[in-house]
Motif scaffolding. Structure first.
Motif, PDB file in Angstrom:
ATOM      1  N   TRP A 211      -2.930  -6.500  -6.126  1.00  0.00           N
ATOM      2  CA  TRP A 211      -3.629  -6.014  -4.939  1.00  0.00           C
ATOM      3  C   TRP A 211      -3.551  -4.500  -4.798  1.00  0.00           C
ATOM      4  O   TRP A 211      -4.451  -3.880  -4.219  1.00  0.00           O
ATOM      5  N   VAL A 212      -2.505  -3.885  -5.346  1.00  0.00           N
ATOM      6  CA  VAL A 212      -2.334  -2.438  -5.192  1.00  0.00           C
ATOM      7  C   VAL A 212      -3.437  -1.654  -5.897  1.00  0.00           C
ATOM      8  O   VAL A 212      -3.682  -0.481  -5.578  1.00  0.00           O
ATOM      9  N   GLU A 213      -4.104  -2.309  -6.849  1.00  0.00           N
ATOM     10  CA  GLU A 213      -5.162  -1.634  -7.603  1.00  0.00           C
ATOM     11  C   GLU A 213      -6.457  -1.544  -6.795  1.00  0.00           C
ATOM     12  O   GLU A 213      -7.423  -0.913  -7.245  1.00  0.00           O
ATOM     13  N   GLY A 214      -6.465  -2.145  -5.596  1.00  0.00           N
ATOM     14  CA  GLY A 214      -7.648  -2.133  -4.753  1.00  0.00           C
ATOM     15  C   GLY A 214      -7.710  -0.971  -3.786  1.00  0.00           C
ATOM     16  O   GLY A 214      -8.375  -1.073  -2.750  1.00  0.00           O
ATOM     17  N   GLY A 215      -7.017   0.104  -4.082  1.00  0.00           N
ATOM     18  CA  GLY A 215      -7.077   1.295  -3.234  1.00  0.00           C
ATOM     19  C   GLY A 215      -5.735   1.896  -2.892  1.00  0.00           C
ATOM     20  O   GLY A 215      -5.638   3.092  -2.596  1.00  0.00           O
ATOM     21  N   LEU A 216      -4.658   1.090  -2.918  1.00  0.00           N
ATOM     22  CA  LEU A 216      -3.359   1.610  -2.522  1.00  0.00           C
ATOM     23  C   LEU A 216      -2.867   2.692  -3.478  1.00  0.00           C
ATOM     24  O   LEU A 216      -2.382   3.739  -3.040  1.00  0.00           O
ATOM     25  N   LEU A 217      -2.984   2.465  -4.793  1.00  0.00           N
ATOM     26  CA  LEU A 217      -2.473   3.451  -5.740  1.00  0.00           C
ATOM     27  C   LEU A 217      -3.186   4.791  -5.583  1.00  0.00           C
ATOM     28  O   LEU A 217      -2.553   5.854  -5.662  1.00  0.00           O
ATOM     29  N   GLU A 218      -4.480   4.747  -5.299  1.00  0.00           N
ATOM     30  CA  GLU A 218      -5.224   5.999  -5.082  1.00  0.00           C
ATOM     31  C   GLU A 218      -4.718   6.709  -3.817  1.00  0.00           C
ATOM     32  O   GLU A 218      -4.577   7.940  -3.801  1.00  0.00           O
ATOM     33  N   THR A 219      -4.448   5.923  -2.790  1.00  0.00           N
ATOM     34  CA  THR A 219      -3.930   6.506  -1.545  1.00  0.00           C
ATOM     35  C   THR A 219      -2.568   7.153  -1.767  1.00  0.00           C
ATOM     36  O   THR A 219      -2.301   8.261  -1.268  1.00  0.00           O
ATOM     37  N   LEU A 220      -1.708   6.486  -2.490  1.00  0.00           N
ATOM     38  CA  LEU A 220      -0.385   7.040  -2.764  1.00  0.00           C
ATOM     39  C   LEU A 220      -0.498   8.352  -3.535  1.00  0.00           C
ATOM     40  O   LEU A 220       0.230   9.317  -3.253  1.00  0.00           O
ATOM     41  N   ASN A 221      -1.401   8.391  -4.490  1.00  0.00           N
ATOM     42  CA  ASN A 221      -1.606   9.612  -5.266  1.00  0.00           C
ATOM     43  C   ASN A 221      -2.108  10.739  -4.370  1.00  0.00           C
ATOM     44  O   ASN A 221      -1.634  11.876  -4.440  1.00  0.00           O
ATOM     45  N   THR A 222      -3.062  10.433  -3.506  1.00  0.00           N
ATOM     46  CA  THR A 222      -3.624  11.437  -2.595  1.00  0.00           C
ATOM     47  C   THR A 222      -2.572  11.963  -1.626  1.00  0.00           C
ATOM     48  O   THR A 222      -2.501  13.173  -1.350  1.00  0.00           O
TER      49      THR A 222
END
Length: 338
Positions: A211-222
């Motif tokens: 589920w983290v590949e649905g936007g969470l990882l991008e948010t953490l990077n940002t």
């Protein structure tokens, strides 16, 4: 109080080579480096568990450069027991190494009776942190997490409580767990405005739960937030344990609350067997490949492993010897998982 409660392991001195081979990765945009593997004490550190084994696991981890130890208020059983066990290990063996360690705890799930022992209120989080420190015999934890989202408590209250714990000196950093990408961004904004940036997010992540590949990882990077993935082996499914049925000593048999025969279906086992074939081709165990597959992603700072034996921990550490995947291997894995 503890199973096999004797004390044969005296005069512990950490290995002089403990930092020679472990790899470390920066946690978000902070000054903290975390080992690629961290040790979780969710299971196997309760009062009914063998203290000598628990102690040996922690010592083996530290001797191999694992500096991060992850707990929560209600790990046990009973609730609080894992923190008490870890506190005893600290006192017996690791007190002089405290400044080489990152120790974390959390609050957010049920802990004590009544309306103030659960979820995300300021009262619960601050009281729980105080209790955790007392159980472990610590003045502070390095990281204190809100363990899960609370839809009924204003995010400002929950994040304000985390900020307050840092200002009190009871935590050096704060984190969150299982927050959605949207709520993570909101929490991060609040914490930055308070002056206590969110250090780390602890999501569930493995080959079967992405589920983290649905936007969470991008948010953490940002947002510049690190990530520590828990349940990397899907409660043991992504190991060799269930390739030939249900062993009597497996978690699925001993404790069916989190893993049982409904999870280990014929379809799942077919996927596991196919994934295991790729792991064999890579010269790894399935568990080693599953850990390496998570760490292929640069947004993941560290993977949280839980073990019942030191041999399992040493096997997990060997996963770091081969973290690279070919495009063909990744394509084969994707085909199986889909």
């Amino acid at each position: 109080m503890y199973k096999n409660d004797h004390n044969p392991l005296q005069n512990y001195q950490a290995s002089n080579s403990r930092y020679d081979t472990m790899q470390y990765r920066r946690c978000g945009k902070s000054g903290i480096l975390l080992p690629l593997l961290s040790l979780g004490l969710w299971h196997n550190f309760g009062h009914a568990d063998d203290y000598t084994k628990a102690r040996d696991i922690v010592r083996t981890a530290f001797d191999n450069g694992i500096t991060h130890f992850d707990l929560a208020n209600n790990y046990g059983p009973p609730y609080g027991a894992a923190e008490e066990t870890f506190g005893r290990i600290l006192k017996d063996d690791l007190k002089s190494y405290r400044d080489e360690m990152i120790i974390s705890s959390k609050a957010g799930w049920d802990m004590w009776d009544g309306p103030y022992g659960n979820l995300g209120s300021r009262k619960y989080l601050i009281a729980s942190c105080d209790q955790s420190l007392k159980r472990m015999g610590l003045d502070y934890v390095d990281i204190f997490y809100h363990h899960r989202p609370d839809p009924d408590t204003p995010l400002e209250e929950t994040m304000g409580a985390l900020d307050h714990l840092v200002r009190q000196g009871k935590a050096l950093y704060v984190g969150i767990s299982q927050y959605s990408a949207e709520d993570t961004a909101k929490a991060s904004k609040i914490l930055k405005e308070l002056g206590t940036p969110c250090l780390i997010h602890q999501p569930r992540y493995n080959m079967f739960d992405r589920w983290v590949e649905g936007g969470l990882l991008e948010t953490l990077n940002t947002e510049g937030i690190g990530a520590i993935a828990f349940s990397p082996l899907e409660q043991g499914i992504l190991t060799n344990k269930y390739l030939n049925g249900m062993p009597n000593d497996s978690r699925a048999v001993k404790d069916a609350r989190y893993l049982n025969e409904n999870h280990i279906t014929t379809e799942v086992l077919e996927k596991v067997q196919q994934l295991n074939a790729i792991a064999v081709d890579r010269g790894q165990s399935l568990a080693q490949m599953a850990i390496a597959w998570i760490l292929r992603n640069p947004e993941i700072t560290t993977v949280l492993v839980g073990v019942s034996k030191t041999v399992q921990l040493l096997d997990n550490i060997k996963s770091l010897e081969n973290l690279k995947f070919t495009e063909e291997e990744l394509a084969r894995i994707e085909t199986i998982l889909k």
